[in-house]
Design a protein around this motif. Structure first.
Motif, PDB file in Angstrom:
ATOM      1  N   GLU A  14      -6.479  -0.994  -2.535  1.00  0.00           N
ATOM      2  CA  GLU A  14      -5.640  -1.894  -1.502  1.00  0.00           C
ATOM      3  C   GLU A  14      -5.153  -3.099  -2.018  1.00  0.00           C
ATOM      4  O   GLU A  14      -5.532  -3.892  -2.886  1.00  0.00           O
ATOM      5  N   GLY A  15      -3.917  -3.262  -1.562  1.00  0.00           N
ATOM      6  CA  GLY A  15      -3.095  -4.163  -1.638  1.00  0.00           C
ATOM      7  C   GLY A  15      -2.352  -4.380  -3.132  1.00  0.00           C
ATOM      8  O   GLY A  15      -1.584  -4.843  -3.705  1.00  0.00           O
ATOM      9  N   LEU A  16      -2.611  -3.160  -3.959  1.00  0.00           N
ATOM     10  CA  LEU A  16      -2.019  -2.986  -5.381  1.00  0.00           C
ATOM     11  C   LEU A  16      -1.361  -1.597  -5.647  1.00  0.00           C
ATOM     12  O   LEU A  16      -0.870  -1.283  -6.581  1.00  0.00           O
ATOM     13  N   THR A  17      -1.444  -0.672  -4.390  1.00  0.00           N
ATOM     14  CA  THR A  17      -1.041   0.841  -4.907  1.00  0.00           C
ATOM     15  C   THR A  17       0.566   0.649  -5.237  1.00  0.00           C
ATOM     16  O   THR A  17       0.870   1.373  -6.224  1.00  0.00           O
ATOM     17  N   LEU A  18       1.528   0.052  -4.680  1.00  0.00           N
ATOM     18  CA  LEU A  18       2.795   0.063  -5.044  1.00  0.00           C
ATOM     19  C   LEU A  18       3.263  -0.712  -6.398  1.00  0.00           C
ATOM     20  O   LEU A  18       3.649  -0.082  -7.265  1.00  0.00           O
ATOM     21  N   VAL A  19       2.375  -1.818  -6.585  1.00  0.00           N
ATOM     22  CA  VAL A  19       2.273  -2.493  -7.882  1.00  0.00           C
ATOM     23  C   VAL A  19       1.820  -1.412  -8.946  1.00  0.00           C
ATOM     24  O   VAL A  19       2.477  -1.395 -10.310  1.00  0.00           O
ATOM     25  N   VAL A  21      10.738   4.796  -1.795  1.00  0.00           N
ATOM     26  CA  VAL A  21      10.746   4.470  -0.202  1.00  0.00           C
ATOM     27  C   VAL A  21      10.729   3.173  -0.045  1.00  0.00           C
ATOM     28  O   VAL A  21      11.561   2.555   0.977  1.00  0.00           O
ATOM     29  N   VAL A  22      10.146   2.074  -0.946  1.00  0.00           N
ATOM     30  CA  VAL A  22      10.222   0.636  -0.432  1.00  0.00           C
ATOM     31  C   VAL A  22      11.783   0.220  -1.059  1.00  0.00           C
ATOM     32  O   VAL A  22      12.404  -0.817  -0.244  1.00  0.00           O
ATOM     33  N   ASN A  76       0.689  -1.112  -0.059  1.00  0.00           N
ATOM     34  CA  ASN A  76      -0.095  -0.034  -0.186  1.00  0.00           C
ATOM     35  C   ASN A  76       0.836   1.380  -0.034  1.00  0.00           C
ATOM     36  O   ASN A  76       0.105   2.393  -0.065  1.00  0.00           O
ATOM     37  N   GLN A  77       2.183   1.377  -0.494  1.00  0.00           N
ATOM     38  CA  GLN A  77       2.924   2.322  -0.234  1.00  0.00           C
ATOM     39  C   GLN A  77       3.032   2.867  -1.436  1.00  0.00           C
ATOM     40  O   GLN A  77       3.181   2.047  -2.608  1.00  0.00           O
TER      41      GLN A  77
END
Length: 277
Positions: A252-257, A37-38, A31-32
């Motif tokens: 939800e669960g896909l933001t970084l991707v 940052v990751v 969710n980042q």
């Protein structure tokens, strides 16, 4: 770094926090909305998971979390092919250990003849087992991707496809429909002229988009990259990539991707004219 390590040590001293850590870490990362940052924090997380696995070597949750994070880093943030291959190896090691801890007969099954894999899965396992086999299949796919120059690795694609098809048979939308994306990529490797059936891959990409109501932006990027380029369909290619760039990445669960997908979409679209000329 000292502050990060102090937090890690505190978490390791708390049984409750340690138990919850893999799932919470995964959710926080997914969710980042800033991949940098990751990328900056991932090495510390990798060290943390290595430490947890050394402390709890038989813990399936920690092994799976390690496999997932090492696999993700290898595929997205690795600095070069050598680093990617090394991290993919580590992901595969952790995934295999998790699978063998779960059931040693499962390791025997995936090591056995490809023709026996599906029948073995159907005979011994059911929907309660899909998480472990999906995680193993994902690590396996990443390992193959990092070793595409090795024909022994390429020869294992069929087994990965079987695992993912078996998972999708129980839950076609598993992992935000990422199981469909894996199958789309696996089925879009060869053009029809040499025996490939990319239309099967296309159907899986379309299913992923349908099941997530268009929120899985990486499904569209890989649809463009793997299928549209393979079939030389520029109109489809450019439309999919523009949709990704125009989309809201927050899900939800896909933001970084999705953020990573938008980055890839911009690069692919910029070189579209040259690719299709």
């Amino acid at each position: 770094m000292k502050r990060i390590l102090s937090v890690v040590l505190t978490l390791m001293l708390s049984g409750c926090a340690v138990t919850q850590l893999p799932d919470n870490l995964s959710r926080a990362m997914l969710n980042q909305d800033d991949p940098s940052v990751v990328a900056a924090g991932a090495p510390a997380y990798l060290l943390m998971l290595d430490a947890l696995i050394l402390t709890y070597p038989e813990n399936e949750r920690f092994l799976l979390a390690g496999a997932q994070l090492y696999g993700a880093y290898a595929g997205v943030f690795a600095q070069d092919e050598e680093q990617a291959a090394g991290m993919a190896d580590k992901a595969m090691e952790y995934a295999r250990r998790a699978l063998c801890e779960y059931d040693d007969k499962a390791c025997d099954l995936v090591d056995g003849p490809a023709d026996d894999l599906l029948s073995g899965l159907k005979a011994r396992y059911d929907e309660s087992d899909i998480e472990i086999f999906y995680a193993y299949g994902a690590a396996w796919a990443g390992w193959i991707q990092a070793n595409t120059s090795d024909w022994n690795a390429i020869a294992q694609v069929g087994k990965v496809k079987t695992l993912m098809q078996w998972v999708a048979g129980y839950d076609e939308g598993y992992d935000n429909a990422t199981v469909q994306v894996y199958l789309g990529v696996l089925e879009s490797q060869l053009p029809p002229s040499v025996g490939g059936k990319p239309e099967i891959g296309q159907a899986h990409f379309e299913k992923a988009i349908e099941l997530t109501e268009g929120q899985h932006l990486m499904a569209k990027v890989l649809y463009a990259k793997q299928f549209a380029r393979l079939m030389f369909e520029q109109e489809l290619h450019d439309r999919l990539l523009q949709e990704v760039l125009d989309a809201d990445p927050y899900a939800e669960g896909l933001t970084l991707v999705n953020r990573l997908a938008q980055r890839q979409a911009a690069a692919l679209l910029a070189e579209s004219a040259d690719y299709f000329e």
